[in-house]
Write an enzyme that holds these catalytic residues in place. Structure first.
Site, PDB file in Angstrom:
ATOM      1  CE  LYS A 129      -3.911  -2.229   2.442  1.00 39.80           C
ATOM      2  NZ  LYS A 129      -4.791  -1.877   3.501  1.00 39.80           N
TER       3      LYS A 129
ATOM      4  CE1 TYR B 189      -9.553  -2.758   0.516  1.00 32.08           C
ATOM      5  CE2 TYR B 189      -8.506  -0.928  -0.509  1.00 32.08           C
ATOM      6  CZ  TYR B 189      -8.332  -2.135   0.087  1.00 32.08           C
ATOM      7  OH  TYR B 189      -7.146  -2.388   0.469  1.00 32.08           O
TER       8      TYR B 189
ATOM      9  CG  PHE C 138     -12.979   1.870   7.862  1.00 29.21           C
ATOM     10  CD1 PHE C 138     -12.648   1.159   6.559  1.00 29.21           C
ATOM     11  CD2 PHE C 138     -13.959   0.928   8.556  1.00 29.21           C
ATOM     12  CE1 PHE C 138     -12.643  -0.078   6.376  1.00 29.21           C
ATOM     13  CE2 PHE C 138     -13.950  -0.566   8.298  1.00 29.21           C
ATOM     14  CZ  PHE C 138     -13.351  -0.992   7.139  1.00 29.21           C
TER      15      PHE C 138
ATOM     16  NE  ARG D 242      -6.484 -12.540   5.488  1.00 26.76           N
ATOM     17  CZ  ARG D 242      -6.894 -11.534   5.470  1.00 26.76           C
ATOM     18  NH1 ARG D 242      -6.919 -10.512   4.337  1.00 26.76           N
ATOM     19  NH2 ARG D 242      -7.883 -11.227   6.450  1.00 26.76           N
TER      20      ARG D 242
ATOM     21  CB  THR E 287      -6.880  -5.811  10.266  1.00 30.81           C
ATOM     22  OG1 THR E 287      -7.438  -6.984   9.412  1.00 30.81           O
ATOM     23  CG2 THR E 287      -7.357  -4.766   9.223  1.00 30.81           C
TER      24      THR E 287
ATOM     25  NE  ARG F 174      -2.080  -5.805   7.539  1.00 32.51           N
ATOM     26  CZ  ARG F 174      -3.155  -6.391   6.896  1.00 32.51           C
ATOM     27  NH1 ARG F 174      -3.667  -7.409   7.506  1.00 32.51           N
ATOM     28  NH2 ARG F 174      -4.073  -5.976   5.957  1.00 32.51           N
TER      29      ARG F 174
ATOM     30  CG  ASN G 183      -3.457  -2.399   6.953  1.00 33.47           C
ATOM     31  OD1 ASN G 183      -3.485  -1.979   5.807  1.00 33.47           O
ATOM     32  ND2 ASN G 183      -4.466  -3.063   7.555  1.00 33.47           N
TER      33      ASN G 183
ATOM     34  CG  HIS H 198      -5.346  -6.363   0.015  1.00 33.47           C
ATOM     35  ND1 HIS H 198      -6.597  -6.451   0.654  1.00 33.47           N
ATOM     36  CD2 HIS H 198      -5.635  -7.205  -1.051  1.00 33.47           C
ATOM     37  CE1 HIS H 198      -7.467  -7.088   0.165  1.00 33.47           C
ATOM     38  NE2 HIS H 198      -6.640  -7.593  -0.992  1.00 33.47           N
TER      39      HIS H 198
ATOM     40  CD  GLU I  63      -9.218  -9.230  -3.195  1.00 37.36           C
ATOM     41  OE1 GLU I  63     -10.084  -8.613  -2.237  1.00 37.36           O
ATOM     42  OE2 GLU I  63      -8.222  -9.485  -2.998  1.00 37.36           O
TER      43      GLU I  63
HETATM   44  P1  GTP Z   1      -6.940  -6.359   3.564  1.00 33.05           P
HETATM   45  O1  GTP Z   1      -6.050  -7.459   3.599  1.00 33.05           O
HETATM   46  O2  GTP Z   1      -6.539  -4.909   3.443  1.00 33.05           O
HETATM   47  O3  GTP Z   1      -8.351  -6.576   3.237  1.00 33.05           O
HETATM   48  O4  GTP Z   1      -7.141  -6.489   5.406  1.00 33.05           O
HETATM   49  P2  GTP Z   1      -8.238  -7.169   6.174  1.00 33.05           P
HETATM   50  O5  GTP Z   1      -8.712  -8.215   5.469  1.00 33.05           O
HETATM   51  O6  GTP Z   1      -7.228  -7.689   7.380  1.00 33.05           O
HETATM   52  O7  GTP Z   1      -9.156  -6.071   6.949  1.00 33.05           O
HETATM   53  P3  GTP Z   1     -10.593  -5.606   6.194  1.00 33.05           P
HETATM   54  O8  GTP Z   1     -10.621  -6.442   4.915  1.00 33.05           O
HETATM   55  O9  GTP Z   1     -11.613  -5.911   7.544  1.00 33.05           O
HETATM   56  O10 GTP Z   1     -10.454  -4.156   6.114  1.00 33.05           O
HETATM   57  C1  GTP Z   1      -9.960  -3.705   4.668  1.00 33.05           C
HETATM   58  C2  GTP Z   1      -8.991  -2.671   5.013  1.00 33.05           C
HETATM   59  O11 GTP Z   1      -9.548  -1.313   5.818  1.00 33.05           O
HETATM   60  C3  GTP Z   1      -7.839  -2.640   6.215  1.00 33.05           C
HETATM   61  O12 GTP Z   1      -6.576  -3.397   5.518  1.00 33.05           O
HETATM   62  C4  GTP Z   1      -7.490  -1.516   6.595  1.00 33.05           C
HETATM   63  O13 GTP Z   1      -6.593  -0.768   5.933  1.00 33.05           O
HETATM   64  C5  GTP Z   1      -8.831  -0.717   6.522  1.00 33.05           C
HETATM   65  N1  GTP Z   1      -9.593  -0.696   7.866  1.00 33.05           N
HETATM   66  C6  GTP Z   1     -10.081  -1.729   8.520  1.00 33.05           C
HETATM   67  N2  GTP Z   1     -10.737  -1.347   9.655  1.00 33.05           N
HETATM   68  C7  GTP Z   1     -10.343   0.159   9.732  1.00 33.05           C
HETATM   69  C8  GTP Z   1     -10.655   1.196  10.634  1.00 33.05           C
HETATM   70  O14 GTP Z   1     -11.229   0.983  11.576  1.00 33.05           O
HETATM   71  N3  GTP Z   1     -10.162   2.348  10.354  1.00 33.05           N
HETATM   72  C9  GTP Z   1      -9.426   2.487   9.230  1.00 33.05           C
HETATM   73  N4  GTP Z   1      -8.895   3.697   8.981  1.00 33.05           N
HETATM   74  N5  GTP Z   1      -9.284   1.743   8.288  1.00 33.05           N
HETATM   75  C10 GTP Z   1      -9.863   0.355   8.358  1.00 33.05           C
HETATM   76 MG    MG Z   2     -10.005  -7.810   3.762  1.00 35.87          MG
END
Ligand code: GTP
Ligand code: MG
Length: 138
Positions: free
Chosen positions: A9, A49, A57, A85, A91, A102, A112, A115, A126
């Site tokens: 990212k 997304y 968020f 993962r 996350t 991370r 973070n 992805h 994707e």
């Molecule tokens: P990805 O691999 O990025 O999909 O991460 P994930 O599967 O661990 O998390 P998820 O799919 O729930 O969320 C997608 C992305 O949204 C995360 O990687 C974060 O960058 C962002 N995100 C999730 N929760 C929050 C939050 O509470 N605040 C903010 N600013 N960003 C968030």
């Molecule tokens: Mg995700």
């Protein structure tokens, strides 16, 4: 062998961590079989997304993904989705295990650093969102 979709990212490319993160992925047994550097438009980030569009968020997420260049990648390996993962970590970097990408590099839950697809169906979707078949060379 399984394939998954990965992104390095903008918070990470800005800090010149593309190589360090790719090395961690390779050391975890994953192989980069497609890679491209892109500066996402808002439209591209919102489309990618879309599943999160009702989340509070979402605006911040799109802001951070359009703040600079992203490396989009296809990774290949044994159990690539779960393996990726695992090496990414939780996350929220505050919850991520020691030694994960991370834990080592991420700044916050929003910034973070990486992805990774979470299931075979999302991995296929994707990968298709960013790459044509001929761009993936295993
Ligand atoms: P990805 O691999 O990025 O999909 O991460 P994930 O599967 O661990 O998390 P998820 O799919 O729930 O969320 C997608 C992305 O949204 C995360 O990687 C974060 O960058 C962002 N995100 C999730 N929760 C929050 C939050 O509470 N605040 C903010 N600013 N960003 C968030
Ligand atoms: Mg995700």
């Amino acid at each position: 062998l399984e394939r998954t979709f990965s992104m390095i990212k903008p918070d990470a490319t800005r800090r010149n961590l593309t190589g360090a993160i790719t090395k961690a992925l390779e050391e975890a047994g994953l192989r980069v079989v497609a890679s491209r550097r892109v500066w996402m438009s808002r439209r591209e980030a919102e489309g990618f997304y879309a599943v999160h569009k009702e989340r509070p968020f979402f605006g911040e997420l799109v802001d951070s993904m359009t703040a600079g260049p992203t490396i989009v990648q296809v990774l290949e390996g044994e159990n690539a989705i779960a393996r990726n993962r695992e090496v990414m970590g939780a996350t929220n970097p505050a919850d991520a295990a020691e030694g994960t990408i991370r834990k080592t590099f991420a700044l916050s839950i929003g910034e973070n650093s990486v992805h990774g697809s979470d299931a075979p169906e999302t991995a296929a979707q994707e990968i298709k969102y960013w790459f044509s078949d001929t761009e993936i060379v295993g």
